[in-house]
Design a protein around this motif. Sequence first.
Motif, short mmCIF file in Angstrom:
data_model
loop_
_atom_site.label_atom_id
_atom_site.label_comp_id
_atom_site.label_asym_id
_atom_site.label_seq_id
_atom_site.Cartn_x
_atom_site.Cartn_y
_atom_site.Cartn_z
N GLU A 18 0.83 -1.20 0.00
CA GLU A 18 0.00 0.00 0.00
C GLU A 18 0.87 1.26 0.00
N VAL A 19 1.93 1.25 0.80
CA VAL A 19 2.85 2.39 0.85
C VAL A 19 3.54 2.55 -0.50
N LEU A 20 3.99 1.45 -1.11
CA LEU A 20 4.63 1.52 -2.43
C LEU A 20 3.68 2.10 -3.46
N THR A 21 2.43 1.67 -3.43
CA THR A 21 1.43 2.17 -4.38
C THR A 21 1.26 3.67 -4.24
N ARG A 22 1.17 4.16 -3.01
CA ARG A 22 1.01 5.59 -2.78
C ARG A 22 2.29 6.36 -3.14
N ALA A 23 3.45 5.79 -2.84
CA ALA A 23 4.72 6.43 -3.20
C ALA A 23 4.85 6.51 -4.72
N ALA A 24 4.41 5.46 -5.41
CA ALA A 24 4.47 5.44 -6.87
C ALA A 24 3.60 6.53 -7.48
N ARG A 25 2.55 6.89 -6.78
CA ARG A 25 1.66 7.96 -7.26
C ARG A 25 2.20 9.34 -6.91
N GLY A 26 3.40 9.40 -6.34
CA GLY A 26 4.03 10.68 -6.07
C GLY A 26 3.76 11.26 -4.71
N GLN A 27 3.11 10.49 -3.83
CA GLN A 27 2.83 11.02 -2.50
C GLN A 27 4.09 11.03 -1.65
N THR A 28 4.23 12.06 -0.85
CA THR A 28 5.35 12.16 0.09
C THR A 28 5.09 11.24 1.28
N ASN A 29 6.14 11.00 2.06
CA ASN A 29 5.97 10.22 3.28
C ASN A 29 4.92 10.86 4.19
N GLN A 30 4.94 12.18 4.29
CA GLN A 30 3.98 12.90 5.13
C GLN A 30 2.55 12.66 4.63
N ALA A 31 2.34 12.75 3.33
CA ALA A 31 1.00 12.55 2.76
C ALA A 31 0.55 11.10 2.96
N ILE A 32 1.46 10.16 2.78
CA ILE A 32 1.13 8.74 2.99
C ILE A 32 0.76 8.53 4.46
N ALA A 33 1.54 9.09 5.36
CA ALA A 33 1.28 8.95 6.79
C ALA A 33 -0.11 9.47 7.15
N GLN A 34 -0.45 10.64 6.63
CA GLN A 34 -1.76 11.21 6.93
C GLN A 34 -2.88 10.34 6.37
N ALA A 35 -2.72 9.85 5.16
CA ALA A 35 -3.77 9.05 4.51
C ALA A 35 -3.98 7.71 5.22
N LEU A 36 -2.90 7.14 5.76
CA LEU A 36 -2.98 5.82 6.38
C LEU A 36 -3.01 5.87 7.90
N PHE A 37 -3.06 7.07 8.45
CA PHE A 37 -3.08 7.26 9.90
C PHE A 37 -1.87 6.63 10.58
N LEU A 38 -0.71 6.92 9.99
CA LEU A 38 0.57 6.45 10.51
C LEU A 38 1.46 7.65 10.80
N SER A 39 2.55 7.41 11.51
CA SER A 39 3.53 8.47 11.67
C SER A 39 4.44 8.49 10.45
N PRO A 40 5.01 9.64 10.12
CA PRO A 40 5.96 9.68 8.99
C PRO A 40 7.13 8.72 9.20
N ARG A 41 7.55 8.53 10.45
CA ARG A 41 8.65 7.61 10.75
C ARG A 41 8.27 6.17 10.37
N THR A 42 7.02 5.80 10.65
CA THR A 42 6.56 4.46 10.30
C THR A 42 6.54 4.28 8.78
N VAL A 43 6.11 5.30 8.07
CA VAL A 43 6.11 5.24 6.60
C VAL A 43 7.55 5.10 6.11
N HIS A 44 8.47 5.87 6.69
CA HIS A 44 9.88 5.78 6.33
C HIS A 44 10.39 4.34 6.52
N SER A 45 10.00 3.71 7.63
CA SER A 45 10.40 2.33 7.88
C SER A 45 9.83 1.38 6.84
N HIS A 46 8.57 1.58 6.48
CA HIS A 46 7.96 0.74 5.44
C HIS A 46 8.71 0.91 4.11
#
Length: 89
Positions: A18-46
């Motif tokens: 899911e994170v890869l799909t959102r990153a592929a669409r050009g979303q930043t870690n911050q935007a992915i974190a907000q959309a998935l209710f995660l911290s940016p650090r967790t997205v960075h780890s993913h």
Amino acid sequence: MSETPAQLPYGLSPRELEVLTRAARGQTNQAIAQALFLSPRTVHSHIEHLLRKTGCASRAEATALAVRDGVLRPTPQDVEHFVERVPAD
């Protein structure tokens, strides 16, 4: 009759895909974190984990691999994120 879940490619977890799909669409870690209710650090780890699992050095390389292998299929709205633009002469 029971169904066996399909094996995800490259050994990715559902969240990593899911994170890869959102990153592929050009979303930043911050935007992915907000959309998935995660911290940016967790997205960075993913992102780190999916790069390691795919053997890729960057989000762009992981996107290219996933598109090439049919894991990610861009919709018409996503094409601008998935296609490299070559400058006109």
